[in-house]
Design a protein around this motif. Structure first.
Motif, PDB file in Angstrom:
ATOM      1  N   SER A  65      57.103  46.728 -13.141  1.00 54.41           N
ATOM      2  CA  SER A  65      56.802  47.645 -12.049  1.00 54.41           C
ATOM      3  C   SER A  65      57.854  48.748 -11.917  1.00 54.41           C
ATOM      4  O   SER A  65      57.658  49.684 -11.160  1.00 54.41           O
ATOM      5  N   PHE A  66      58.973  48.647 -12.643  1.00 55.76           N
ATOM      6  CA  PHE A  66      60.002  49.674 -12.564  1.00 55.76           C
ATOM      7  C   PHE A  66      59.547  50.916 -13.315  1.00 55.76           C
ATOM      8  O   PHE A  66      58.988  50.831 -14.401  1.00 55.76           O
ATOM      9  N   LYS A  67      59.788  52.064 -12.735  1.00 52.27           N
ATOM     10  CA  LYS A  67      59.391  53.320 -13.355  1.00 52.27           C
ATOM     11  C   LYS A  67      60.638  54.131 -13.705  1.00 52.27           C
ATOM     12  O   LYS A  67      61.599  54.173 -12.933  1.00 52.27           O
ATOM     13  N   THR A  68      60.608  54.784 -14.824  1.00 52.42           N
ATOM     14  CA  THR A  68      61.692  55.672 -15.216  1.00 52.42           C
ATOM     15  C   THR A  68      61.526  56.991 -14.483  1.00 52.42           C
ATOM     16  O   THR A  68      60.452  57.591 -14.513  1.00 52.42           O
ATOM     17  N   TYR A  69      62.593  57.431 -13.837  1.00 55.55           N
ATOM     18  CA  TYR A  69      62.541  58.682 -13.082  1.00 55.55           C
ATOM     19  C   TYR A  69      62.656  59.861 -14.042  1.00 55.55           C
ATOM     20  O   TYR A  69      63.496  59.879 -14.933  1.00 55.55           O
TER      21      TYR A  69
END
Length: 149
Positions: free
Chosen positions: A6-10
């Protein structure tokens, strides 16, 4: 255990980048160390929102370009090579001569060598302002002093 999917790269967007103005006094500074710090700020690597393919950097003003220092014997030995693409069109300039004629060019060449050599690098390079003395026309931008060791 957390779900790492669920982590997204900014990724920064060009419109949301806030740019600051920094000023550096080159008097007594070593050329390469100063140029690498300037390139880092121009590129935006000092920010948490750094994105490699987006211009997230800040503006940098360099004053007292004629008082820059070089380590070792570079003042006598370092040369700049250029060729006009005509026969016999080789031009080799010594750093000492360039510092006397166009001191801004020494810092610009050093910083340009540390930026990417593509469209983004050319865009970043336009944010570098180098001046011979202490005077510069960017007082309205309220530049902040940048500490360079």
């Amino acid at each position: 255990m957390s779900n790492t999917l669920s982590f997204k790269t900014y990724s920064a967007k060009p419109g949301e980048v806030v740019r600051k103005w920094y000023i550096v006094d080159a008097e007594g500074k070593v050329l390469g160390r100063l140029a690498s710090e300037i390139a880092k700020v121009l590129r935006g690597k000092h920010k948490a929102q750094f994105t490699p393919h987006i211009d997230t950097g800040d503006f940098v003003i360099v004053t007292n370009a004629e008082k820059i220092g070089l380590s070792g014997k570079k003042m006598d030995q370092k040369t700049y090579f250029s060729h006009s693409n005509y026969p016999g069109g080789v031009r080799i300039d010594n750093v000492k001569d360039v510092l006397q004629k166009k001191p801004e060019q020494v810092i610009e060449k050093a910083v340009w060598g540390m930026l990417p050599h593509n469209n983004l690098g050319r865009q970043l390079f336009k944010k570098l302002k180098v001046y011979k003395g202490t005077e510069h026309p960017h007082a309205a931008q309220c530049p902040v002093e940048m500490n360079v060791n």
